[in-house]
Design a protein around this motif. Sequence first.
Motif, PDB file in Angstrom:
ATOM      1  N   LEU A 125       0.832  -1.200   0.000  1.00 42.53           N
ATOM      2  CA  LEU A 125       0.000   0.000   0.000  1.00 42.53           C
ATOM      3  C   LEU A 125       0.870   1.255   0.000  1.00 42.53           C
ATOM      4  N   LYS A 126       0.604   2.141  -0.968  1.00 44.62           N
ATOM      5  CA  LYS A 126       1.386   3.376  -1.083  1.00 44.62           C
ATOM      6  C   LYS A 126       0.623   4.604  -0.616  1.00 44.62           C
ATOM      7  N   GLU A 127      -0.700   4.556  -0.723  1.00 41.93           N
ATOM      8  CA  GLU A 127      -1.496   5.722  -0.330  1.00 41.93           C
ATOM      9  C   GLU A 127      -2.707   5.301   0.486  1.00 41.93           C
ATOM     10  N   LEU A 128      -2.823   5.897   1.678  1.00 46.19           N
ATOM     11  CA  LEU A 128      -3.986   5.705   2.535  1.00 46.19           C
ATOM     12  C   LEU A 128      -4.569   7.084   2.800  1.00 46.19           C
ATOM     13  N   SER A 129      -5.818   7.262   2.398  1.00 45.82           N
ATOM     14  CA  SER A 129      -6.456   8.565   2.519  1.00 45.82           C
ATOM     15  C   SER A 129      -7.783   8.421   3.252  1.00 45.82           C
ATOM     16  N   VAL A 130      -7.861   9.031   4.437  1.00 48.31           N
ATOM     17  CA  VAL A 130      -9.081   8.949   5.251  1.00 48.31           C
ATOM     18  C   VAL A 130      -9.560  10.343   5.669  1.00 48.31           C
ATOM     19  N   GLY A 131      -9.149  11.359   4.932  1.00 44.98           N
ATOM     20  CA  GLY A 131      -9.579  12.722   5.236  1.00 44.98           C
ATOM     21  C   GLY A 131     -11.092  12.850   5.278  1.00 44.98           C
ATOM     22  N   ASN A 132     -11.567  13.697   6.195  1.00 43.54           N
ATOM     23  CA  ASN A 132     -13.004  13.967   6.335  1.00 43.54           C
ATOM     24  C   ASN A 132     -13.822  12.762   6.788  1.00 43.54           C
ATOM     25  N   CYS A 133     -13.164  11.768   7.357  1.00 46.86           N
ATOM     26  CA  CYS A 133     -13.888  10.650   7.994  1.00 46.86           C
ATOM     27  C   CYS A 133     -14.227  11.109   9.413  1.00 46.86           C
ATOM     28  N   LYS A 134     -15.411  11.642   9.600  1.00 48.44           N
ATOM     29  CA  LYS A 134     -15.787  12.336  10.829  1.00 48.44           C
ATOM     30  C   LYS A 134     -15.892  11.433  12.055  1.00 48.44           C
ATOM     31  N   ASP A 135     -15.950  10.109  11.842  1.00 56.37           N
ATOM     32  CA  ASP A 135     -16.083   9.187  12.974  1.00 56.37           C
ATOM     33  C   ASP A 135     -14.804   8.401  13.252  1.00 56.37           C
ATOM     34  N   LEU A 136     -13.753   8.696  12.517  1.00 59.27           N
ATOM     35  CA  LEU A 136     -12.489   7.962  12.684  1.00 59.27           C
ATOM     36  C   LEU A 136     -11.596   8.715  13.652  1.00 59.27           C
ATOM     37  N   SER A 137     -11.408   8.171  14.856  1.00 58.26           N
ATOM     38  CA  SER A 137     -10.659   8.891  15.890  1.00 58.26           C
ATOM     39  C   SER A 137      -9.271   8.318  16.160  1.00 58.26           C
ATOM     40  N   LYS A 138      -8.937   7.180  15.531  1.00 57.50           N
ATOM     41  CA  LYS A 138      -7.608   6.616  15.770  1.00 57.50           C
ATOM     42  C   LYS A 138      -7.173   5.730  14.616  1.00 57.50           C
ATOM     43  N   LEU A 139      -5.871   5.510  14.566  1.00 51.45           N
ATOM     44  CA  LEU A 139      -5.282   4.575  13.610  1.00 51.45           C
ATOM     45  C   LEU A 139      -4.854   3.329  14.371  1.00 51.45           C
ATOM     46  N   PRO A 140      -4.949   2.151  13.749  1.00 50.14           N
ATOM     47  CA  PRO A 140      -4.515   0.929  14.455  1.00 50.14           C
ATOM     48  C   PRO A 140      -2.991   0.882  14.579  1.00 50.14           C
ATOM     49  N   ASP A 141      -2.502   0.269  15.652  1.00 55.64           N
ATOM     50  CA  ASP A 141      -1.056   0.123  15.844  1.00 55.64           C
ATOM     51  C   ASP A 141      -0.427  -0.664  14.703  1.00 55.64           C
ATOM     52  N   SER A 142      -1.244  -1.503  14.054  1.00 54.07           N
ATOM     53  CA  SER A 142      -0.724  -2.347  12.975  1.00 54.07           C
ATOM     54  C   SER A 142      -0.289  -1.544  11.761  1.00 54.07           C
ATOM     55  N   ILE A 143      -0.482  -0.230  11.804  1.00 57.05           N
ATOM     56  CA  ILE A 143      -0.085   0.618  10.679  1.00 57.05           C
ATOM     57  C   ILE A 143       1.411   0.494  10.402  1.00 57.05           C
ATOM     58  N   GLU A 144       2.160   0.027  11.392  1.00 55.49           N
ATOM     59  CA  GLU A 144       3.606  -0.135  11.200  1.00 55.49           C
ATOM     60  C   GLU A 144       3.936  -1.135  10.090  1.00 55.49           C
ATOM     61  N   GLY A 145       2.967  -1.977   9.721  1.00 54.10           N
ATOM     62  CA  GLY A 145       3.208  -2.967   8.677  1.00 54.10           C
ATOM     63  C   GLY A 145       3.138  -2.406   7.260  1.00 54.10           C
ATOM     64  N   LEU A 146       2.756  -1.136   7.133  1.00 61.17           N
ATOM     65  CA  LEU A 146       2.599  -0.532   5.805  1.00 61.17           C
ATOM     66  C   LEU A 146       3.953  -0.032   5.306  1.00 61.17           C
ATOM     67  N   ALA A 147       4.818  -0.969   4.986  1.00 60.24           N
ATOM     68  CA  ALA A 147       6.216  -0.671   4.683  1.00 60.24           C
ATOM     69  C   ALA A 147       6.428   0.135   3.411  1.00 60.24           C
TER      70      ALA A 147
END
Length: 323
Positions: A212-234
């Motif tokens: 995965l090269k691009e993750l876009s979650v802008g304007n997601c009004k109910d998203l308050s956190k990112l998972p710790d597993s985000i470290e796997g997005l090398a």
Amino acid sequence: MVMNLSRCYNLAAIPDLSGNHALEKLILVGCKKLTKIHESLGNLSTLLHLNLRECSNLIEFPTDISGLKNLEILILSDCSKLEELPMNIGSMKSLKELLVDNTAIAKLPESIFRLTKLEKIDLNHCQLLRRLPNCTGKLSSLKELSLNNSAIEEIPDSVGSLSNLEILSLMWCGSLTAIPDSVGSLISLTQLLLNGSAIKELPISIGSLSYLKELSVGNCKDLSKLPDSIEGLASMVELQLDRTPITHLPDQVGALKMLRKLEIRNCKDLRFLPESIGSMLALTTLNFVGANISELPESIGMLENLNILRLNKCTQLCKLPSS
């Protein structure tokens, strides 16, 4: 042979085409008086490309299209009165692109799973489409699935079987509150675009998306956190979090060694940044416009490739680090 009748605004009907054995491309863009297509079209075995974009009064497509064995591109974009696709659409064995954005279709035919060469489906602005058939996961060649601003309420678990999918775009899907864990099985995914959707969280499995090269979650009004597993997005290059109620970035964000662009504009609930941000050595752009952070971590001085640091309208920012 190519037949282009685009913008023939007074064209009200297409004649019997069964005698044409050389037609490869038929373009009827913007023929607004067309309400139906002659049944003979469904037997044009030579046809490769059919473009009916902006035939805004088209309500009827041939019910039997079993003869379109070689059709590769079908464009029905902006046929806003078209309510259904042929039930035997699966007989278009050569179809690579299916564009039905801004139509009135409420469901995809079950036979769609037979389209094993299909690479792109555009269902943007389909305001009556609430679900995809479970068989969607059998579209083994699919590379791009786009449902932006549609009425989609859920994504079937079977989507995780789309091993060649590169782009999944679900922007402004206001009824979509979750994406399935199976998304983590999309081994070829490079872009996950969720801007403006109603999702409440990202699945932990997202950390398995190593390409995965691009993750876009802008304007997601109910998203308050990112998972710790985000470290796997090398392979991540761009992360966009604008206008989300995110409260913090996990320390694991420092593992994103390839990240070049981080955008966190107008995140009013974000008060601080983790020290691990200094480990993101590939960063060239940091954009915190309008955020409520009060200070920057000392580690930010380690970002030797940083070219752009935007902090305007950060009214709570009290000091800058000596680094």
